[in-house]
Design a protein around this motif. Structure first.
Motif, PDB file in Angstrom:
ATOM      1  N   ARG A   1       6.276  14.184   5.143  1.00  0.00           N
ATOM      2  CA  ARG A   1       7.618  13.729   5.529  1.00  0.00           C
ATOM      3  C   ARG A   1       7.636  13.372   7.018  1.00  0.00           C
ATOM      4  O   ARG A   1       8.223  12.378   7.431  1.00  0.00           O
ATOM      5  CB  ARG A   1       8.652  14.819   5.221  1.00  0.00           C
ATOM      6  N   HIS A   2       6.945  14.178   7.814  1.00  0.00           N
ATOM      7  CA  HIS A   2       6.868  13.879   9.245  1.00  0.00           C
ATOM      8  C   HIS A   2       6.181  12.528   9.473  1.00  0.00           C
ATOM      9  O   HIS A   2       6.622  11.734  10.308  1.00  0.00           O
ATOM     10  CB  HIS A   2       6.108  14.997   9.969  1.00  0.00           C
ATOM     11  N   VAL A   3       5.113  12.256   8.707  1.00  0.00           N
ATOM     12  CA  VAL A   3       4.407  10.979   8.848  1.00  0.00           C
ATOM     13  C   VAL A   3       5.347   9.813   8.522  1.00  0.00           C
ATOM     14  O   VAL A   3       5.367   8.791   9.217  1.00  0.00           O
ATOM     15  CB  VAL A   3       3.158  10.931   7.941  1.00  0.00           C
ATOM     16  N   THR A   4       6.162   9.990   7.468  1.00  0.00           N
ATOM     17  CA  THR A   4       7.068   8.890   7.087  1.00  0.00           C
ATOM     18  C   THR A   4       8.117   8.632   8.162  1.00  0.00           C
ATOM     19  O   THR A   4       8.695   7.558   8.217  1.00  0.00           O
ATOM     20  CB  THR A   4       7.773   9.159   5.739  1.00  0.00           C
ATOM     21  N   GLU A   5       8.346   9.623   9.011  1.00  0.00           N
ATOM     22  CA  GLU A   5       9.317   9.428  10.098  1.00  0.00           C
ATOM     23  C   GLU A   5       8.714   8.635  11.255  1.00  0.00           C
ATOM     24  O   GLU A   5       9.434   7.967  11.990  1.00  0.00           O
ATOM     25  CB  GLU A   5       9.817  10.789  10.605  1.00  0.00           C
ATOM     26  N   ILE A   6       7.397   8.731  11.419  1.00  0.00           N
ATOM     27  CA  ILE A   6       6.784   8.016  12.546  1.00  0.00           C
ATOM     28  C   ILE A   6       6.086   6.726  12.116  1.00  0.00           C
ATOM     29  O   ILE A   6       5.845   5.856  12.944  1.00  0.00           O
ATOM     30  CB  ILE A   6       5.791   8.919  13.325  1.00  0.00           C
ATOM     31  N   CYS A   7       5.763   6.612  10.836  1.00  0.00           N
ATOM     32  CA  CYS A   7       5.067   5.420  10.326  1.00  0.00           C
ATOM     33  C   CYS A   7       5.932   4.769   9.253  1.00  0.00           C
ATOM     34  O   CYS A   7       6.027   5.288   8.139  1.00  0.00           O
ATOM     35  CB  CYS A   7       3.709   5.828   9.764  1.00  0.00           C
ATOM     36  N   PRO A   8       6.563   3.652   9.559  1.00  0.00           N
ATOM     37  CA  PRO A   8       7.483   3.035   8.601  1.00  0.00           C
ATOM     38  C   PRO A   8       6.809   2.498   7.345  1.00  0.00           C
ATOM     39  O   PRO A   8       7.487   2.232   6.352  1.00  0.00           O
ATOM     40  CB  PRO A   8       8.118   1.898   9.410  1.00  0.00           C
ATOM     41  N   GLY A   9       5.482   2.375   7.363  1.00  0.00           N
ATOM     42  CA  GLY A   9       4.784   1.918   6.162  1.00  0.00           C
ATOM     43  C   GLY A   9       4.490   3.042   5.182  1.00  0.00           C
ATOM     44  O   GLY A   9       4.145   2.784   4.027  1.00  0.00           O
ATOM     45  N   SER A  10       4.629   4.272   5.637  1.00  0.00           N
ATOM     46  CA  SER A  10       4.327   5.417   4.778  1.00  0.00           C
ATOM     47  C   SER A  10       5.488   5.697   3.843  1.00  0.00           C
ATOM     48  O   SER A  10       6.645   5.680   4.250  1.00  0.00           O
ATOM     49  CB  SER A  10       4.043   6.657   5.628  1.00  0.00           C
ATOM     50  N   GLY A  11       5.135   5.948   2.574  1.00  0.00           N
ATOM     51  CA  GLY A  11       6.169   6.217   1.575  1.00  0.00           C
ATOM     52  C   GLY A  11       6.681   4.945   0.918  1.00  0.00           C
ATOM     53  O   GLY A  11       7.579   4.992   0.089  1.00  0.00           O
ATOM     54  N   LYS A  12       6.105   3.807   1.294  1.00  0.00           N
ATOM     55  CA  LYS A  12       6.552   2.528   0.715  1.00  0.00           C
ATOM     56  C   LYS A  12       5.336   1.686   0.324  1.00  0.00           C
ATOM     57  O   LYS A  12       4.235   1.918   0.800  1.00  0.00           O
ATOM     58  CB  LYS A  12       7.354   1.726   1.747  1.00  0.00           C
ATOM     59  N   GLY A  13       5.596   0.674  -0.508  1.00  0.00           N
ATOM     60  CA  GLY A  13       4.545  -0.309  -0.795  1.00  0.00           C
ATOM     61  C   GLY A  13       3.494   0.180  -1.759  1.00  0.00           C
ATOM     62  O   GLY A  13       3.790   0.892  -2.708  1.00  0.00           O
ATOM     63  N   ARG A  14       2.256  -0.174  -1.468  1.00  0.00           N
ATOM     64  CA  ARG A  14       1.156   0.095  -2.404  1.00  0.00           C
ATOM     65  C   ARG A  14       1.025   1.571  -2.752  1.00  0.00           C
ATOM     66  O   ARG A  14       1.102   2.426  -1.868  1.00  0.00           O
ATOM     67  CB  ARG A  14      -0.161  -0.383  -1.780  1.00  0.00           C
ATOM     68  N   HIS A  15       0.836   1.824  -4.036  1.00  0.00           N
ATOM     69  CA  HIS A  15       0.661   3.191  -4.501  1.00  0.00           C
ATOM     70  C   HIS A  15      -0.819   3.569  -4.441  1.00  0.00           C
ATOM     71  O   HIS A  15      -1.671   2.811  -4.896  1.00  0.00           O
ATOM     72  CB  HIS A  15       1.171   3.303  -5.949  1.00  0.00           C
ATOM     73  N   TYR A  16      -1.105   4.721  -3.848  1.00  0.00           N
ATOM     74  CA  TYR A  16      -2.469   5.259  -3.799  1.00  0.00           C
ATOM     75  C   TYR A  16      -2.538   6.479  -4.713  1.00  0.00           C
ATOM     76  O   TYR A  16      -1.672   7.360  -4.630  1.00  0.00           O
ATOM     77  CB  TYR A  16      -2.846   5.670  -2.369  1.00  0.00           C
ATOM     78  N   SER A  17      -3.552   6.536  -5.558  1.00  0.00           N
ATOM     79  CA  SER A  17      -3.709   7.683  -6.452  1.00  0.00           C
ATOM     80  C   SER A  17      -4.185   8.890  -5.650  1.00  0.00           C
ATOM     81  O   SER A  17      -4.688   8.769  -4.526  1.00  0.00           O
ATOM     82  CB  SER A  17      -4.730   7.347  -7.536  1.00  0.00           C
ATOM     83  N   ALA A  18      -4.054  10.053  -6.273  1.00  0.00           N
ATOM     84  CA  ALA A  18      -4.530  11.280  -5.620  1.00  0.00           C
ATOM     85  C   ALA A  18      -6.027  11.160  -5.320  1.00  0.00           C
ATOM     86  O   ALA A  18      -6.488  11.596  -4.257  1.00  0.00           O
ATOM     87  CB  ALA A  18      -4.248  12.485  -6.503  1.00  0.00           C
ATOM     88  N   ASP A  19      -6.782  10.560  -6.222  1.00  0.00           N
ATOM     89  CA  ASP A  19      -8.227  10.406  -5.980  1.00  0.00           C
ATOM     90  C   ASP A  19      -8.493   9.534  -4.753  1.00  0.00           C
ATOM     91  O   ASP A  19      -9.389   9.816  -3.959  1.00  0.00           O
ATOM     92  CB  ASP A  19      -8.917   9.799  -7.204  1.00  0.00           C
ATOM     93  N   GLU A  20      -7.737   8.462  -4.607  1.00  0.00           N
ATOM     94  CA  GLU A  20      -7.924   7.597  -3.432  1.00  0.00           C
ATOM     95  C   GLU A  20      -7.576   8.349  -2.147  1.00  0.00           C
ATOM     96  O   GLU A  20      -8.253   8.199  -1.117  1.00  0.00           O
ATOM     97  CB  GLU A  20      -7.039   6.353  -3.545  1.00  0.00           C
ATOM     98  N   ILE A  21      -6.529   9.149  -2.212  1.00  0.00           N
ATOM     99  CA  ILE A  21      -6.124   9.917  -1.022  1.00  0.00           C
ATOM    100  C   ILE A  21      -7.189  10.952  -0.677  1.00  0.00           C
ATOM    101  O   ILE A  21      -7.564  11.109   0.487  1.00  0.00           O
ATOM    102  CB  ILE A  21      -4.754  10.587  -1.282  1.00  0.00           C
ATOM    103  N   ILE A  22      -7.720  11.626  -1.690  1.00  0.00           N
ATOM    104  CA  ILE A  22      -8.764  12.632  -1.452  1.00  0.00           C
ATOM    105  C   ILE A  22     -10.016  11.972  -0.876  1.00  0.00           C
ATOM    106  O   ILE A  22     -10.668  12.504   0.024  1.00  0.00           O
ATOM    107  CB  ILE A  22      -9.062  13.396  -2.756  1.00  0.00           C
ATOM    108  N   THR A  23     -10.353  10.775  -1.371  1.00  0.00           N
ATOM    109  CA  THR A  23     -11.504  10.042  -0.812  1.00  0.00           C
ATOM    110  C   THR A  23     -11.260   9.725   0.655  1.00  0.00           C
ATOM    111  O   THR A  23     -12.142   9.889   1.505  1.00  0.00           O
ATOM    112  CB  THR A  23     -11.729   8.740  -1.601  1.00  0.00           C
ATOM    113  N   SER A  24     -10.047   9.277   0.977  1.00  0.00           N
ATOM    114  CA  SER A  24      -9.711   8.956   2.363  1.00  0.00           C
ATOM    115  C   SER A  24      -9.836  10.193   3.246  1.00  0.00           C
ATOM    116  O   SER A  24     -10.440  10.143   4.323  1.00  0.00           O
ATOM    117  CB  SER A  24      -8.283   8.403   2.433  1.00  0.00           C
TER     118      SER A  24
END
Ligand code: SF4
Length: 141
Positions: A112-135
């Motif tokens: 939630r804190h990230v979405t407050e500082i990064c306007p692209g977070s929480g919107k747009g392209r959906h990333y799966s849990a696997d993609e997030i874990i890889t990142s």
């Protein structure tokens, strides 16, 4: 409850992110953009410079690691207002993996804190849990 289920991350259904190129993550307070020798070489090649030319201008040693230098005030040396990232195709892993860094997705509150500082977070392209874990696994802390 199976052990697999017990280990599911809170973002098991994935998270959304699509960069708006606002620059908030590339500018502001001083910090570090960590780079490996391979990333330094890729950046130098992208800019058409030798390794030495690039390193002398843009790289600083921090302990046993290397970071890109910054502009006064903390903005990334390769961020230009009105243009954006000027080394985008060769940007280091730290930039490629934002905002899916370990500290950003540890808890829903962190995200939630990230979405407050990064306007692209929480919107747009959906990333799966696997993609997030890889990142997360690519980030060097
Ligand atoms: S803060 Fe988010 S939306 Fe803005 S440039 Fe960085 S990643 Fe893109």
């Amino acid at each position: 409850m199976s052990s697999r289920r017990a280990k599911e991350p809170w973002y098991k259904d994935g998270l959304s992110f699509e960069c708006t190129k606002c620059g908030a993550c590339c500018t502001g307070a001083p910090g570090y953009v960590w780079v490996t020798p391979e990333e330094i070489a890729a950046l130098a090649e992208h800019r058409g410079e030798t390794l030495d030319e690039f390193s002398m201008q843009f790289v600083r040693k921090v302990g046993r690691r290397y970071s890109l230098i910054e502009r006064p005030g903390g903005d990334c040396i390769f961020w230009e207002r009105g243009v954006g990232c000027t080394v985008y195709p060769a940007r280091p892993v730290q930039c490629r993996t934002w905002p899916f860094w370990p500290e950003n997705v540890e808890t829903p509150e962190d995200w939630r804190h990230v979405t407050e500082i990064c306007p692209g977070s929480g919107k747009g392209r959906h990333y799966s849990a696997d993609e997030i874990i890889t990142s997360i696994g690519m980030v060097r802390t």
